[in-house]
Design an enzyme around this catalytic site. Sequence first.
Site, PDB file in Angstrom:
ATOM      1  CD  GLU A 209      61.524  21.028  40.924  1.00  9.35           C
ATOM      2  OE1 GLU A 209      60.680  21.924  41.012  1.00  9.35           O
ATOM      3  OE2 GLU A 209      61.969  20.411  41.922  1.00  9.35           O
ATOM      4  CE  LYS A 389      49.909   3.158  55.284  1.00 10.55           C
ATOM      5  NZ  LYS A 389      49.014   3.301  54.128  1.00 10.55           N
TER       6      LYS A 389
END
Length: 420
Positions: A209, A389
Site C-alpha cells: 500500500e 494467540k
Amino acid sequence: MSHPEKVFLGSLMKEQYLIKDTVIQPEHLESTRHQELMRRMVEFNRAGKSIDLVHLTTLPNLESYGGMSYLSELLSYAEVEKFDQTEQLILEQWKEREKRNILTLASLNDWEIERVIAQLDKINQLKMEDHTSITQALANIYEAPWEDLFTFKNVTSGIKKLDEMTGGFQDGEVTIIAARPSMGKTDVMLHFAKVAGWAGFLPLVFSLEMPERLLTTRLIASTGGFNRIKMRDPKRMLNQSQKNKWSDVLSDLDETQMQIFDGAGQTVAEMRAKTRKLMHQYPYKKPIIFIDYLTLIHTSEFYGGNTHLQVTEISKSLKTMAKDFHCPVVCLAQLNRSVESRANKRPMMSDIRESGSVEQDADVILFLFRESYYDKETDNHSLEIIVSKNRNGPVGTIRVKYNEHTGGIEDQKETSLPST
C-alpha cells in the site's frame, strides 16, 4: 537469449522448486505447445508429482509435445542462474504481444482513447522490478535536508517492540499483527524490521500500500527521533542539530540491509520469487519477511470475489512460504469496524476479517491498541500489544512507549500485564 521459453521450461524441469515460485503463468508463453506443457507441469506439481524428464514422459499425449526428444532438448536449455532474467524477458515479450492485440482490437472496434489507455496501463502495471534496497532508498533521500520541498502525504500510525513472551520470531512461523487503522501497525512492522536487520537478519519488506519513499522517511523519523511532519521538508524544518545527526541516522539504517518491494497487488508467488532471488544474493543471511498487509495480497484465482476463500488461500500460502524458506513471516492485517461499536474497543479474534483460516494458520497473533486514540482524556499513552494467540508460550498484554510524532517504539519498565 534466443529461446527464453525453452530455457524457462528446461529450468523448471531441472529445479522443481522453481515452479512454485515463478510469476509466469502458462498464458504468458507464446508457443501453444509450451503453454500446454507448462499447464501439465502445474497439474503434476499440484498432484505432488515430480516434473523431471522421467515423470513428464508419462504424459498420455507425449507425441503432441514433440515426444521424448523435445523434452530432452528443453532440459538441455536449462540455465537456472539465468532464471530471473528469463522470466523478465518472457514477461516483456508477453506485454508486447498483449499491447499489439489491444491496439488491433481497438482499431477494429473503434474504442475510445481512454479505454485504450486504461487497457495498456493494466498491462504495464505487471512488473517484477519494484524492488528498492534500503541503500538505494537512502541514497535517493540523502540530500533531502539540503533540498527543496518534496511532497509527502501525512499518514499517522504507530509501532512496537518484540519481546520475551513469544521467544522472538521463529523459523517457519507466521505472525499476524492486527489492528484498526491509526493504531500503529506499519510503525510496529518497521521497528521489527530494523531490529532484525541490526541483529544480522535480512529484512524483506513487501509494502502493498505504502510507496518506498514514505517507508524510508518513516524509518528515518523513528530512528532519528524526528517529528514525522518535519520529513515533509527536511531542509526547512529540521533544526541544525537534527541535520548534524542526519548522516549518522542514514548510515545506521543502511546497516539493516533492509530490502523494500512496493509493487501493489503482489501475489505470494511473486514474493517467493523475489525472496529466492535475494537469498541467492545474500547467502549468509537469514531472511525475515514482512508484508503490509494481508488483504492486499492478490490470489491466484478470483474465487468469484469470495473473500473468505481468498483469505484462506493467502493464509495457507504464507504458512507454506515460512516453512519452505525456513524463515519467519510477519503479516499485518486490518480489523473489522465492529470494534468501533463496542464499549471496550480492545480487539478480539473475531475482529479479524475472515478470521477463521488466519486464526488457524498463524502461530502468533498480536493485536495493537492505544487507549489514548479513543479516549483523549486518559493518562494511558502507551501502545498495548495484546498477544492473543501464541503457539509456544503464554498470552497476555505488553505495554510499550510509542511516540506517535516520530513513530518510535521503546520498552516500558513494566513488561507485561495479565490478560484482560
